[in-house]
Each structure stands twice: as structure tokens, then as C-alpha cells.
Enzyme design. Sequence first.
Site, PDB file in Angstrom:
ATOM      1  N   ARG A 122      23.662  33.359  42.427  1.00 43.14           N
ATOM      2  CA  ARG A 122      23.836  33.463  43.304  1.00 43.14           C
ATOM      3  C   ARG A 122      23.493  32.261  43.552  1.00 43.14           C
ATOM      4  NH1 ARG A 122      20.487  37.833  46.855  1.00 43.14           N
ATOM      5  NH2 ARG A 122      21.790  39.837  46.156  1.00 43.14           N
ATOM      6  N   GLN A 127      30.457  34.016  44.294  1.00 42.96           N
ATOM      7  CA  GLN A 127      30.880  34.836  45.165  1.00 42.96           C
ATOM      8  C   GLN A 127      31.260  36.635  44.979  1.00 42.96           C
ATOM      9  OE1 GLN A 127      30.727  33.792  49.219  1.00 42.96           O
ATOM     10  NE2 GLN A 127      28.271  33.087  49.372  1.00 42.96           N
ATOM     11  N   ASP A 130      30.536  38.905  41.218  1.00 45.91           N
ATOM     12  CA  ASP A 130      29.063  39.609  41.480  1.00 45.91           C
ATOM     13  C   ASP A 130      29.336  41.189  41.800  1.00 45.91           C
ATOM     14  OD1 ASP A 130      26.880  39.863  42.089  1.00 45.91           O
ATOM     15  OD2 ASP A 130      26.208  38.293  44.355  1.00 45.91           O
ATOM     16  N   SER A 133      27.557  42.881  44.485  1.00 41.46           N
ATOM     17  CA  SER A 133      27.143  42.704  45.228  1.00 41.46           C
ATOM     18  C   SER A 133      28.426  44.082  46.103  1.00 41.46           C
ATOM     19  CB  SER A 133      27.897  41.385  46.269  1.00 41.46           C
ATOM     20  OG  SER A 133      26.427  40.725  46.469  1.00 41.46           O
ATOM     21  N   TYR A 229      17.017  36.854  46.203  1.00 43.58           N
ATOM     22  CA  TYR A 229      16.064  37.673  45.865  1.00 43.58           C
ATOM     23  C   TYR A 229      14.470  38.641  46.002  1.00 43.58           C
ATOM     24  CZ  TYR A 229      20.301  38.339  42.434  1.00 43.58           C
ATOM     25  OH  TYR A 229      21.109  38.102  41.638  1.00 43.58           O
TER      26      TYR A 229
END
Length: 378
Positions: A122, A127, A130, A133, A229
Site C-alpha cells: 500500500r 495504487q 492494487d 482495491s 489494514y
Amino acid sequence: MKLAIPKERTAGEPRVAASAETVKKLTGLGFDVVVETGAGAGSHISDDVFKEAGASIAGSSADAIKDADAVFAVRGLDDEQLGAMKKGALLAAILNPYGDKERVQKYADAGIVAIAMEFMPRITRAQSMDVLSSQSNLAGYKAVLEGANAFSRAMPMMMTAAGTVAPARVFVFGAGVAGLQAIATAKRLGAIVSATDVRRAAGEQIESLGGTFIMVESDDEDGETAAGYAKEMSEDYKRRQAELVAEHIKKQDIVITTALIPGRAAPVLVTEDMVKSMKPGSIIIDLAVEQGGNCPLSKPGETVVAHGVSIIGMTNMAGRIPVDASSLYAKNLLNFITPQIDQEAKSLNLDWEDETVTGTALTRDGAIIHPALTGETA
């Protein structure tokens, strides 16, 4: 460079690891993209569409994978597919290393570099890579739609000449990507939404979407890891949270649970006693069912009716929106591999000092190397 896109062999998996858009861009990077025939059928992408984007079509997985420098997949490979990979080649997929350690060893034995895309760190730069996500966002959205479909009443308030219909009450456990999208979707459908999370920082996000934050007051305990997390909480915290939730859940119509802890079974958040206290006709959507479930009564792939409450354990929720899920997942893979290409030589050259590689690589040179699997880190 050859890059293979095999057809998924996991039952009920409609997604594919490429799209027409990503095939064009991969070709531009210097890859010869080979797609197994029918690989895109579950996501409504025909062989002809892949061909028009620049891919070749292979008649079998073995033909697609043979001599490939890289293989993109959704759920990893079975033994036959793995046997077709050459040593030193790269496999990038959602590999479930905690739940399938035997297969991780097989990847090591095959001498390949196995990349678990769900281990993507992360960090800001990652991003766009990911997969958790991108897929969780769709899962949270779809969970609300499935809940609304199963619910025997309307979601929004309706005022009619015959009377007023009260809005549904939706309660979301976990305010990660899936949870936040569930909150936003339920709110758009007109429900009264509340949510709980062990991370204090989640409160502002929940409230910004119009939800009410339900959280145990604690001055010295926060449920967020350094990586962002949720983490395991103390027994005292869990007891107090259970008491708070038990009172709140009695008034809810639809409950959506999304709580997961990496590397561990999903925490039990909705007990059978809580289910008993819910109104007949209420709905629970357990998005954590594949990791043991947030409700002990949920079963993967089944709808269980207990104490008048329907507990829905749909698996692969993101895969139920396969077109968008495949498109986003394919972009995640493209964004991961692009910085690893030597543009001048048009060759794949993994940077073993890059966090996106070291954080996701499970195997290399015949060995399991990820610290989370070798015991070097907790």
C-alpha cells in the site's frame, strides 16, 4: 517477449486477465500476446476482439503458455498449465498463498517467479496496481444490490397516498474499500446506513458518505496496522464491540460484513445470538465467507436461512460483474508490468529492488522467498 493469457479453470470464475485495451498496450511494450481461445467468454470478450487488439489465439492453455516469458491469470494455474511454463518465467495472478501453501511450493518447484498480486504494498505508486482495491470496490457495490434483491421491502422511503414506506436500515461491518463502496451504494439507494470498523480513521470516511459510525470508545487501542489494514484486537475490545453491535444489529434490515485480516481466518463478528435477535426477513451478506466468514452460520456459495434471517454466502462477488472486474484487473496487471520492461531492449527485466516486486514475489529460483511465508516476518 511472449505473454500468455490462459482461460481460467477455477469453477465459476468468469474473469479474464486481459482486455482489448491492455492487449494493445502490452503489444506496444513489445509483447507478443497469446490468448487461449475462449478465455474472454465469461467477460463477453470474443477471440475476434482480442485478435483485433493485436493478440494471437491459441487452441489450448499449453499452446498459449509454452515458451511464454510471462503469464497473466486471475486465479493462478492448475498442474497442467503450470507444467507448460518454462523455468524463470513470471506468473502474475491472485494466488491465495495463505490458503494454498502447497501450490506455492509447486510454483517454487517449477522454477518460476510467482507474483501474488493481492500482496501489492500500500504505497502511492502502487495504487493503480492494487487488485484488492479494484475488485473489492465492485464487490461492495454488488453486495448491496444482492442484499436489496433478497430483501422483501423497498430500500428508500416512499411517500404515497396509501401511506409511507419506511427506509431500509443497512449496517456495514468494515470500512475498507468494499465497505465504503457498500455504504455509498446503500446510501444512493435511499437506505439509512451505519457502519463499524476497528480503525478510528475510518469514522471520518464513513460519515463523509452519509453513514453513522458505530465504534467502541478506546483511548489506547486502534485497529490499524502500519500498512493500513485492520488488525486483531484485544479480547476486551472484542467483548465491548460485541456488546455494542448486539444492541445495534437488532434494528437493522440488511447487514453486510467485509472484515478480513490478512493471513488469518475472518473474525467472527455476527454471532448466532445476534442473528436470533434480528427481525424476521432480515438479510446478511457475508463477503468474508471464503475466508471462514464473519458469521459462523454462513456457508460458501449458499444462502442459509436461520432464525428467519437469510445469510447469503456468495463467493467471488466481484466476478459477478465480470466485464468491469476483468477490465480493472487487467489494468492492474498492465500497470504492474510496465515499469519492469526495458524499453530499449524490449525485454522483461524485473527490478528486485522495487517494492512492487519484492512485496509480491512468492518464489524465485526454485525457492519460496516471501518473508510472510518463510517466517522471517510476522
